[in-house]
Design a protein around this motif. Structure first.
Motif, PDB file in Angstrom:
ATOM      1  N   VAL A  75      13.060  -6.561  -1.901  1.00 31.34           N
ATOM      2  CA  VAL A  75      13.047  -5.393  -1.021  1.00 31.34           C
ATOM      3  C   VAL A  75      13.214  -4.120  -1.848  1.00 31.34           C
ATOM      4  CG1 VAL A  75      14.238  -4.231   0.874  1.00 31.34           C
ATOM      5  CG2 VAL A  75      13.918  -6.705   0.918  1.00 31.34           C
ATOM      6  N   LEU A  76      14.138  -4.215  -2.819  1.00 32.53           N
ATOM      7  CA  LEU A  76      14.367  -3.060  -3.682  1.00 32.53           C
ATOM      8  C   LEU A  76      13.079  -2.649  -4.397  1.00 32.53           C
ATOM      9  CD1 LEU A  76      16.659  -1.205  -4.788  1.00 32.53           C
ATOM     10  CD2 LEU A  76      16.694  -2.723  -6.780  1.00 32.53           C
ATOM     11  N   LEU A  77      12.382  -3.680  -4.976  1.00 28.48           N
ATOM     12  CA  LEU A  77      11.132  -3.400  -5.677  1.00 28.48           C
ATOM     13  C   LEU A  77      10.104  -2.765  -4.735  1.00 28.48           C
ATOM     14  CD1 LEU A  77      10.665  -6.486  -8.015  1.00 28.48           C
ATOM     15  CD2 LEU A  77      10.873  -4.082  -8.690  1.00 28.48           C
ATOM     16  N   ALA A  78      10.078  -3.265  -3.502  1.00 23.45           N
ATOM     17  CA  ALA A  78       9.139  -2.714  -2.523  1.00 23.45           C
ATOM     18  C   ALA A  78       9.439  -1.242  -2.285  1.00 23.45           C
ATOM     19  CB  ALA A  78       9.226  -3.499  -1.220  1.00 23.45           C
ATOM     20  N   TRP A  79      10.763  -0.919  -2.206  1.00 21.73           N
ATOM     21  CA  TRP A  79      11.143   0.475  -1.986  1.00 21.73           C
ATOM     22  C   TRP A  79      10.785   1.346  -3.191  1.00 21.73           C
ATOM     23  CZ3 TRP A  79      11.690   2.823   2.313  1.00 21.73           C
ATOM     24  CH2 TRP A  79      12.136   2.135   3.447  1.00 21.73           C
ATOM     25  N   VAL A  80      11.040   0.780  -4.384  1.00 18.78           N
ATOM     26  CA  VAL A  80      10.666   1.533  -5.597  1.00 18.78           C
ATOM     27  C   VAL A  80       9.177   1.827  -5.576  1.00 18.78           C
ATOM     28  CG1 VAL A  80      10.444   1.383  -8.108  1.00 18.78           C
ATOM     29  CG2 VAL A  80      12.556   0.642  -7.005  1.00 18.78           C
ATOM     30  N   TRP A  81       8.395   0.806  -5.203  1.00 18.09           N
ATOM     31  CA  TRP A  81       6.954   0.982  -5.154  1.00 18.09           C
ATOM     32  C   TRP A  81       6.565   2.019  -4.104  1.00 18.09           C
ATOM     33  CZ3 TRP A  81       3.410   0.875  -8.377  1.00 18.09           C
ATOM     34  CH2 TRP A  81       2.060   0.853  -8.001  1.00 18.09           C
ATOM     35  N   ALA A  82       7.305   1.997  -2.984  1.00 16.44           N
ATOM     36  CA  ALA A  82       7.049   2.983  -1.930  1.00 16.44           C
ATOM     37  C   ALA A  82       7.273   4.386  -2.475  1.00 16.44           C
ATOM     38  CB  ALA A  82       7.959   2.722  -0.735  1.00 16.44           C
ATOM     39  N   LEU A  83       8.321   4.524  -3.303  1.00 17.60           N
ATOM     40  CA  LEU A  83       8.615   5.823  -3.894  1.00 17.60           C
ATOM     41  C   LEU A  83       7.464   6.267  -4.808  1.00 17.60           C
ATOM     42  CD1 LEU A  83      10.964   7.912  -4.074  1.00 17.60           C
ATOM     43  CD2 LEU A  83      11.606   6.788  -6.214  1.00 17.60           C
ATOM     44  N   VAL A  84       7.002   5.322  -5.639  1.00 20.01           N
ATOM     45  CA  VAL A  84       5.879   5.623  -6.548  1.00 20.01           C
ATOM     46  C   VAL A  84       4.664   6.076  -5.747  1.00 20.01           C
ATOM     47  CG1 VAL A  84       4.247   4.620  -8.194  1.00 20.01           C
ATOM     48  CG2 VAL A  84       6.678   4.055  -8.345  1.00 20.01           C
ATOM     49  N   VAL A  85       4.372   5.317  -4.665  1.00 22.67           N
ATOM     50  CA  VAL A  85       3.201   5.651  -3.858  1.00 22.67           C
ATOM     51  C   VAL A  85       3.368   7.025  -3.213  1.00 22.67           C
ATOM     52  CG1 VAL A  85       1.858   4.997  -1.817  1.00 22.67           C
ATOM     53  CG2 VAL A  85       2.501   3.275  -3.506  1.00 22.67           C
ATOM     54  N   ALA A  94      -5.659  -3.876   7.864  1.00 22.07           N
ATOM     55  CA  ALA A  94      -4.806  -2.756   7.481  1.00 22.07           C
ATOM     56  C   ALA A  94      -4.209  -2.980   6.094  1.00 22.07           C
ATOM     57  CB  ALA A  94      -3.706  -2.563   8.515  1.00 22.07           C
ATOM     58  N   MET A  95      -3.773  -4.212   5.827  1.00 22.52           N
ATOM     59  CA  MET A  95      -3.158  -4.517   4.542  1.00 22.52           C
ATOM     60  C   MET A  95      -4.143  -4.316   3.382  1.00 22.52           C
ATOM     61  SD  MET A  95      -0.108  -5.154   5.177  1.00 22.52           S
ATOM     62  CE  MET A  95       0.339  -5.554   3.514  1.00 22.52           C
ATOM     63  N   ILE A  96      -5.342  -4.862   3.552  1.00 16.47           N
ATOM     64  CA  ILE A  96      -6.348  -4.739   2.493  1.00 16.47           C
ATOM     65  C   ILE A  96      -6.689  -3.274   2.258  1.00 16.47           C
ATOM     66  CG2 ILE A  96      -8.758  -5.239   1.895  1.00 16.47           C
ATOM     67  CD1 ILE A  96      -7.067  -7.669   1.640  1.00 16.47           C
ATOM     68  N   LEU A  97      -6.905  -2.559   3.369  1.00 17.04           N
ATOM     69  CA  LEU A  97      -7.232  -1.139   3.220  1.00 17.04           C
ATOM     70  C   LEU A  97      -6.116  -0.410   2.486  1.00 17.04           C
ATOM     71  CD1 LEU A  97      -9.031  -0.033   6.507  1.00 17.04           C
ATOM     72  CD2 LEU A  97      -9.984  -0.421   4.243  1.00 17.04           C
ATOM     73  N   LEU A  98      -4.870  -0.791   2.820  1.00 15.06           N
ATOM     74  CA  LEU A  98      -3.724  -0.155   2.174  1.00 15.06           C
ATOM     75  C   LEU A  98      -3.818  -0.314   0.649  1.00 15.06           C
ATOM     76  CD1 LEU A  98      -0.971   1.247   2.713  1.00 15.06           C
ATOM     77  CD2 LEU A  98       0.060  -1.027   2.602  1.00 15.06           C
ATOM     78  N   SER A  99      -4.064  -1.548   0.219  1.00 15.66           N
ATOM     79  CA  SER A  99      -4.099  -1.776  -1.233  1.00 15.66           C
ATOM     80  C   SER A  99      -5.259  -1.013  -1.872  1.00 15.66           C
ATOM     81  CB  SER A  99      -4.190  -3.275  -1.546  1.00 15.66           C
ATOM     82  OG  SER A  99      -5.449  -3.778  -1.170  1.00 15.66           O
ATOM     83  N   VAL A 100      -6.409  -1.000  -1.182  1.00 11.52           N
ATOM     84  CA  VAL A 100      -7.573  -0.307  -1.744  1.00 11.52           C
ATOM     85  C   VAL A 100      -7.335   1.198  -1.802  1.00 11.52           C
ATOM     86  CG1 VAL A 100      -9.998   0.258  -1.332  1.00 11.52           C
ATOM     87  CG2 VAL A 100      -9.230  -2.089  -1.085  1.00 11.52           C
ATOM     88  N   VAL A 101      -6.742   1.745  -0.725  1.00 15.47           N
ATOM     89  CA  VAL A 101      -6.509   3.189  -0.687  1.00 15.47           C
ATOM     90  C   VAL A 101      -5.520   3.603  -1.781  1.00 15.47           C
ATOM     91  CG1 VAL A 101      -5.442   5.043   0.670  1.00 15.47           C
ATOM     92  CG2 VAL A 101      -7.159   3.559   1.702  1.00 15.47           C
ATOM     93  N   VAL A 102      -4.438   2.822  -1.941  1.00 14.73           N
ATOM     94  CA  VAL A 102      -3.474   3.152  -2.991  1.00 14.73           C
ATOM     95  C   VAL A 102      -4.173   3.108  -4.354  1.00 14.73           C
ATOM     96  CG1 VAL A 102      -1.403   2.374  -4.222  1.00 14.73           C
ATOM     97  CG2 VAL A 102      -1.430   2.400  -1.725  1.00 14.73           C
ATOM     98  N   GLY A 103      -4.998   2.079  -4.561  1.00 14.91           N
ATOM     99  CA  GLY A 103      -5.725   1.958  -5.823  1.00 14.91           C
ATOM    100  C   GLY A 103      -6.623   3.152  -6.077  1.00 14.91           C
ATOM    101  N   CYS A 104      -7.393   3.528  -5.067  1.00 15.23           N
ATOM    102  CA  CYS A 104      -8.342   4.636  -5.248  1.00 15.23           C
ATOM    103  C   CYS A 104      -7.621   5.962  -5.474  1.00 15.23           C
ATOM    104  CB  CYS A 104      -9.270   4.749  -4.039  1.00 15.23           C
ATOM    105  SG  CYS A 104     -10.444   3.395  -3.967  1.00 15.23           S
ATOM    106  N   LEU A 105      -6.550   6.182  -4.681  1.00 16.62           N
ATOM    107  CA  LEU A 105      -5.796   7.431  -4.845  1.00 16.62           C
ATOM    108  C   LEU A 105      -5.227   7.528  -6.253  1.00 16.62           C
ATOM    109  CD1 LEU A 105      -3.611   8.248  -1.724  1.00 16.62           C
ATOM    110  CD2 LEU A 105      -5.350   9.649  -2.836  1.00 16.62           C
ATOM    111  N   ALA A 106      -4.664   6.411  -6.713  1.00 20.10           N
ATOM    112  CA  ALA A 106      -4.069   6.408  -8.045  1.00 20.10           C
ATOM    113  C   ALA A 106      -5.147   6.679  -9.095  1.00 20.10           C
ATOM    114  CB  ALA A 106      -3.405   5.065  -8.313  1.00 20.10           C
TER     115      ALA A 106
END
Lengths: 200, 781
Positions: B5-15, B278-290
Motif C-alpha cells: 500500500v505504501l508503495l502504491a501511495w509513493v507511486w501515486a505521489l510520483v504520478v 479503465a485500468m489499462i487506460l490508466l497505465s497507458v495514460v501514465v506512460g504517455c504522460l511520463a
C-alpha cells in the motif's frame, strides 16, 4: 471606336489625350516593310574627347529576324542582333557573342532596337513614355524610359521620321550624345545586298 | 501488505508530480512540437568548424522564401506582384522583402572605385597574350558603337572594356535582372516577377507556420484576382516544414485515437466490464504522460515525428496490464492479487527488459529524431509497467470472469494449434519455411535513399524544380567549404579551386560556380590584376597611347586618362563587399569567422550526377577545401547503419538469450525462436512484396525482438493451467500492437511506413509461431 478609347482615357486619367492621338497617327504614317536597308551617318560626342567621333555605314532591319549594323568607316565593325544573340564581328573574327540564354537582357535590347529602328511606337511604348508631335508629313517623338534604372543611364531619346525613321538622337546621363541620320533608304526584298544577306 | 500500500501511495505521489509537471509545461506552452524536417537526418561526423559552418548555412537557408509570379505580359505580372505585396504588408512582422537592388547603377557604383582590380580570368589571359592591335580594336569598336545598352559607365572610364566584361560575367551568375524597380526572370513563355523574402519568425515553429502559410495563400489569391492567368511559384523551407507538420499531426491523431479506440473495444469485448478498460487506460495514460514530460524536459523540444511514432506506444504499453488482467480474470481466482503479482513478476521484469533492449536499438543510431523516439518509448513503457506493478494488485480484486463467446472460441484454438516436435510434418514445415525464406530474402533489394527520411508533397517539389530551373540556382546539397586562418587565405584558396573548376566548365560538367572571390578577388589577385593592366595597357607606347593616335588625342590626354584610370584601383575587401546592397544574394556564401578561422562556400550551377566524382576529386590536394555532398553523406550513413544494425540485432539476440537462460535454461530457445523465425519470415515477405531493405526495416526487426520475446515469455511462464490466460494475453497484446503499428504503416513518411509494415508482419508472425513452440509435457495425440 476611337471616341470610346478616348472616353476611357479621360475616365481613368491614364492616357493624356494629346499623347494618344499622335502615336496611332504616326503608326499609320509609317510604312512597315519586311526588309528595310539604308545608309547611316553617326556623330558621337563623348565627354573627355575633344573631337566628335564620326562614322558611317549600312544598316538593315528585317522583320522577324533582327538588325544588322555595319560600320564601314573609319573602323569596320559589324553587329548583328537576332532574337537569340548579339554578335559583334571584326572582319571575319567574332569579337563578342552574347547569348540570350546567358544574358536575358539580349532579347530586351534587341526588341528595343528593332522597335526604335522600325519606328514601332506600340512596341516602344512598352519601354518608354512617348511624347510626340506631327507636322504635315513628318513626325517627331521624344522618349523617356519607364524603368527608373534606364532613365538614369539614358536621359532622352528623340526620333524623327515620316514613312520611315529618319534620325535618332540618344542623350546619355554621362553627357555623351549620339546622333544618327539615315539616308538612301530602300525597302523590300531587293534592299539587302548579297553580302549583307550572307551576314544574317 | 502494508508495504504494498505504501508503495502504491509513493507511486501515486510520483504520478501526481508528473501530472503537475505536465500541466505546467502544457499551460506554459512549452510543449510545442517542433517540425524541423532535418531532425530525422543524421548528425554527421564532422569536425566542429565544418559543423559550425554548416549550421550557419542551414540557419540562413531555412529563413528564406522566394515567390515568383509569372504571366505572358510583364506589366500584368507587375500588377499581380503589387497585389501580392499589399496582402503581405498587412502583417509586416512575418516577412521582410529581401530585394534591395532595384537599380543596377547603384549596384555598379559600389564597384566603380575598384574597377582596375576587377577583371575576368579570360581578360587576364588576354592581357598576358594579346597584341596592342587587339586592345585598340576593342576600344574603337566601343567608341563607335551606337548601342548604349551594353556599356557600363562613360567610355573613358573603361576604354578597353575590362570592367564591362567583369560586370557582364557577374550578371551572368544569375538570370535574374532588375527591371522597373523589381527583379525579373523569364523563360520562353512567361515573364516572372521575382520576390525574395526573409522570414522574421522561426520557420520550424508551428505558430509561425499557422500565420505565414494562410497569408501566402491569401496573397496568392489576391495576385490571381488581379491577373487570373498568373502562375504563382513559391519555395521555402517553411512550406516543407508546414506540410510535414500537417501530415504528422494528422497521422499522430489517426494512430493515437485509432489504437486507443481499438484497445478499449478489445478489452471491453474480452472482459465485458468497465474496470479493466479503465485500468489499462490508466497505465497507458501514465506512460504517455511520463514520456511526454520526460522528453520535453530532456530535449527541450519534442519533434512532431516523435509524437507520430510515440502514438504507437499505446499499442505496446498496455501489454503488461493485459498480462496481469488475463491472469487475474483467468484461472487464479483463489489467489489474492499480491500473490498473483509475485508469481507474475519474474516474467514481467523480463518482458520489460527485453522490450527496452528493442527500443534501445533506435538510440544507437546517430539520428536525433530516432533517439528521441527511443527515449520517449522507453520512458513510456517503464512508467506503464510501474503503474501495473504498483497499482494493479491493489485496484483489481480477484473475481471470476465470464468469458465472451469469441474469447471461448479463441481459447479453444490453442488446443488445436500444431506443436513442433521431431516428426515428419515438422521437417516438411521446416523445409518449406527455409525454401520460402531463401526465395524471399533473395529478392530483397537495398535502398539507402535520403527520401526515406524526407518525402515532401509533390506540388512543393514541382514548384521547387521549376523555380530552380528558372533561377538557375546552385545545388543546395553539394558544394565546397573553403577554410583558412584569414579572409585573404580563404579567398586565395577559393581562387585555386576555381582554376580547377574552370576546366570542368570547359568539359561541360558544370555550368558555373558562385563564390565570394568572384566578386572580391584576393588581395594578391587584385594586385596582380592592377599591375597587369598597368603593364599591358597603360605602359608607355602601349595600347592607350596607340589609341590616342587613332582618335587624334595628344600625350596630355593619355596622361590624364591614365591618371584617371589609376585612381579607381583601391582594394576591395570582403567586409566592404558584404556591406553593399549588391552582395545580398551572395552573403550566404561567406560564412565568416568560424571557430579560429574563416570559412566560405563555393556553390555550383548546372551539375548532374555524372559530374559528382570529378567534382569530388577537384578538391583533392587543395588545403582547406572540402567537398560536401550531403545526399551522398546521408545515404552512406543510412547504409552504414543498416549494416551496423544487422550486427546489433545478432548481438541483441545473444544478449537476450543470456538474459533468459538463468530462468528458462534449456527452454530459453523456445522464448527466442518465434521472434527469430518471425523476423526471417518478415524479411522474406518484404522481399516477395518487392520492398527494398533499408535501415528502418532493420530497426523494426530490433523492436520485433523486444516485443516478440514478451509473447514467448508469457507462454514460457505459463503452466498447463494458466496457458489459456497466457494465450489470451498474447492475442490481445498482439492485436493491439498490430493495430498501432498497422496504423503507423499508413504514414506518408517512408521511414515510419517501413517501420509500421515490418512491425505488423513481424508481430503477426510471432503470434502465430509462439504456440507452435510451446512446451507441452503431455504430448497431443
Amino acid at each position: 471606336m476611337t471616341s470610346w478609347f478616348t472616353a476611357c482615357g479621360v475616365l481613368f486619367g491614364a492616357m493624356p489625350l494629346w499623347a494618344d492621338a499622335p502615336v496611332a497617327e504616326i503608326q499609320s504614317m509609317l510604312a512597315k516593310p519586311k526588309v528595310l536597308c539604308g545608309d547611316f551617318d553617326q556623330n558621337k560626342q563623348l565627354t573627355g574627347l575633344k573631337r566628335p567621333m564620326v562614322s558611317n555605314g549600312r544598316f538593315c532591319v528585317v522583320a522577324d529576324k533582327g538588325v544588322l549594323w555595319r560600320t564601314l568607316h573609319p573602323f569596320p565593325n559589324t553587329v548583328r542582333l537576332t532574337r537569340d544573340e548579339i554578335v559583334q564581328l571584326q572582319g571575319d573574327r567574332v569579337a563578342m557573342r552574347l547569348d540570350a540564354r546567358q544574358e536575358p537582357a539580349v532579347r530586351m535590347i534587341n526588341s528595343v532596337l528593332f522597335a526604335l529602328l522600325s519606328g514601332d511606337l506600340n512596341q516602344i511604348g512598352k519601354f518608354f513614355e512617348v511624347d510626340g508631335a506631327i507636322h504635315e508629313k513628318s513626325w517627331r517623338v521624344t522618349l523617356k524610359a519607364r524603368d527608373p534604372a534606364l532613365v538614369r543611364a539614358i536621359s532622352k531619346v528623340a526620333l524623327e521620321g515620316s514613312e520611315h525613321v529618319k534620325s535618332i538622337t540618344i542623350s546619355e546621363s554621362s553627357g555623351d550624345r549620339t546622333s544618327i541620320v539615315f539616308s538612301k533608304i530602300q525597302v523590300g526584298e531587293g534592299a539587302m545586298s548579297v553580302e549583307e544577306a550572307a551576314l544574317f | 501488505m502494508n508495504q504494498r500500500v505504501l508503495l502504491a501511495w509513493v507511486w501515486a505521489l510520483v504520478v501526481c508530480l508528473l501530472l503537475a509537471y505536465s500541466a505546467h509545461r502544457w499551460l506554459g506552452g512549452r510543449i510545442a512540437p517542433n517540425t524541423d524536417i532535418l531532425a530525422l537526418l543524421p548528425i554527421q561526423e564532422r569536425d566542429p568548424a565544418l559543423q559550425q559552418a554548416f549550421t550557419r548555412l542551414v540557419d540562413s537557408a531555412q529563413q528564406r522564401l522566394i515567390v515568383l509570379l509569372g504571366t505572358d505580359d510583364w506589366a500584368q505580372a507587375n500588377h499581380a506582384a503589387d497585389a501580392y505585396d499589399r496582402v503581405l504588408e498587412q502583417d509586416p512582422g512575418l516577412l521582410q522583402s529581401a530585394n534591395p537592388i532595384t537599380d543596377y547603377r547603384d549596384w555598379l557604383t559600389s564597384f566603380q572605385p575598384h574597377r582596375l582590380n576587377l577583371i575576368t580570368p579570360q581578360s587576364e589571359t588576354d592581357l598576358r597574350s594579346q597584341p596592342t592591335q587587339y586592345w585598340t580594336d576593342i576600344a574603337l569598336a566601343k567608341l563607335y558603337s551606337p548601342f548604349v545598352g551594353l556599356q557600363v559607365g562613360a567610355w573613358r572610364d573603361d576604354p578597353f572594356g575590362l570592367f564591362g566584361r567583369w560586370v557582364q560575367a557577374r550578371a551572368q551568375e544569375t538570370p535574374v535582372r532588375p527591371r522597373d524597380g523589381r527583379l525579373s526572370v523569364s523563360d520562353d513563355h512567361l515573364q516572372y516577377v521575382v520576390m525574395p523574402f526573409t522570414l522574421r519568425v522561426p520557420a520550424f515553429s508551428m505558430k509561425s507556420q499557422r500565420a505565414v502559410i494562410p497569408l501566402l495563400e491569401q496573397a496568392s489569391q489576391a495576385a490571381k484576382k488581379t491577373a487570373p492567368l498568373v502562375e504563382v511559384l513559391v519555395a521555402g523551407v517553411i512550406l516543407h516544414a508546414a506540410a510535414a507538420g500537417d501530415q504528422a499531426r494528422q497521422e499522430m491523431s489517426t494512430i493515437g485515437i485509432g489504437s486507443s479506440i481499438g484497445i478499449v473495444l478489445l478489452i471491453w469485448v474480452t472482459f465485458q466490464r468497465v474496470s479493466p478498460v479503465a485500468m489499462i487506460l490508466l497505465s497507458v495514460v501514465v506512460g504517455c504522460l511520463a514520456a511526454l514530460s520526460v522528453c520535453s524536459w530532456l530535449f527541450g523540444q519534442l519533434h512532431i515525428l516523435t509524437l507520430v511514432f510515440g502514438a504507437s506506444l499505446v499499442g505496446v504499453a498496455q501489454d503488461y496490464g493485459i498480462y496481469f488482467l488475463c491472469h487475474r480474470f483467468g484461472v487464479d481466482a483463489q489467489l489474492d492479487s499480491g500473490q498473483l503479482l509475485r508469481r507474475l513478476l519474474p516474467g514481467l521484469v523480463l518482458t520489460l527488459v527485453t522490450t527496452v533492449i528493442g527500443y534501445f536499438g533506435l538510440a544507437l543510431t546517430p539520428f536525433p529524431g530516432l533517439r528521441q523516439m527511443a527515449v520517449f518509448s522507453t520512458v513510456g513503457l517503464i512508467f506503464a509497467w510501474l503503474t501495473v506493478v504498483f497499482w494493479f494488485p491493489i485496484l483489481v480484486y480477484p473475481s471470476a470472469s465470464t468469458s465472451a463467446p469469441f474469447v471461448q472460441w479463441y481459447s479453444n484454438r490453442l488446443a488445436r494449434w500444431p506443436v513442433l516436435c521431431v516428426n515428419r510434418s515438422t521437417l516438411l514445415a521446416a523445409v518449406l519455411f527455409i525454401a520460402f525464406s531463401i526465395f524471399g530474402v533473395w529478392q530483397l533489394g537495398i535502398n539507402d535513399d535520403i527520401r526515406l527520411l524526407h518525402n515532401p508533397p509533390k506540388n512543393l517539389i514541382d514548384d521547387q524544380i521549376k523555380l530552380s530551373r528558372l533561377l538557375d540556382t546552385p545545388s543546395p546539397v553539394q558544394f565546397y567549404i573553403v577554410r583558412g586562418t584569414t579572409p585573404e587565405m580563404v579567398l586565395q584558396r577559393e581562387e585555386m579551386l576555381k582554376q580547377r573548376l574552370d576546366q570542368l566548365i570547359e568539359k561541360r560538367l558544370i555550368n558555373g560556380y558562385q563564390a565570394v572571390s568572384n566578386w572580391v578577388p584576393s588581395l594578391r589577385a587584385q594586385t596582380t590584376h592592377r599591375q597587369l593592366v598597368e603593364r599591358s595597357l597603360l605602359n608607355e607606347g602601349g595600347p592607350l597611347a596607340a589609341l590616342a593616335l587613332r582618335i587624334g588625342e595628344n600625350g596630355g590626354w593619355v596622361a590624364a586618362t591614365r591618371q584617371q584610370l589609376l585612381t579607381s584601383a583601391s582594394t576591395l575587401t570582403p567586409d566592404d563587399f558584404l556591406k553593399t546592397a549588391a552582395s545580398e544574394p551572395w552573403r550566404h556564401l561567406w560564412l565568416g569567422q568560424v571557430e579560429d578561422g574563416y570559412s566560405s562556400i563555393v556553390s555550383l550551377r548546372g551539375l548532374n550526377k555524372t559530374s559528382l566524382p570529378e567534382l569530388q576529386s577537384a578538391a583533392a590536394g587543395l588545403e582547406g577545401v572540402r567537398w560536401v555532398d550531403q545526399v551522398h553523406e546521408i545515404s552512406s550513413v543510412l547504409s552504414r547503419y543498416r549494416k551496423y544494425m544487422s550486427w546489433v540485432i545478432l548481438l541483441s539476440y545473444i544478449a537476450v538469450y543470456c538474459l533468459l537462460y538463468p530462468r528458462y535454461r534449456s527452454s530459453a530457445w523456445r522464448v527466442l525462436a518465434p521472434t527469430a523465425l518471425a523476423s526471417v519470415a518478415t524479411l522474406a515477405l518484404l522481399g516477395i512484396a518487392g520492398h527494398s531493405l533499408q535501415l528502418f526495416h532493420m530497426l523494426a526487426l530490433m523492436l520485433i525482438l523486444g516485443i516478440g520475446v514478451d509473447y514467448g515469455i508469457f507462454f514460457q511462464e505459463s503452466s498447463t493451467q494458466t496457458r489459456q490466460a497466457a494465450w489470451l494475453a498474447v492475442g490481445l497484446s498482439a492485436l493491439s500492437t498490430l493495430l498501432s503499428f498497422g496504423l503507423l504503416g499508413l504514414s506518408k513518411t517512408p521511414a515510419l511506413q517501413a517501420f509500421g509494415i515490418t512491425m505488423s508482419i513481424g508481430i503477426a508472425a510471432v503470434w502465430l509461431i509462439v504456440p507452435c513452440l510451446r512446451y507441452d509435457p503431455i504430448p497431443t495425440k
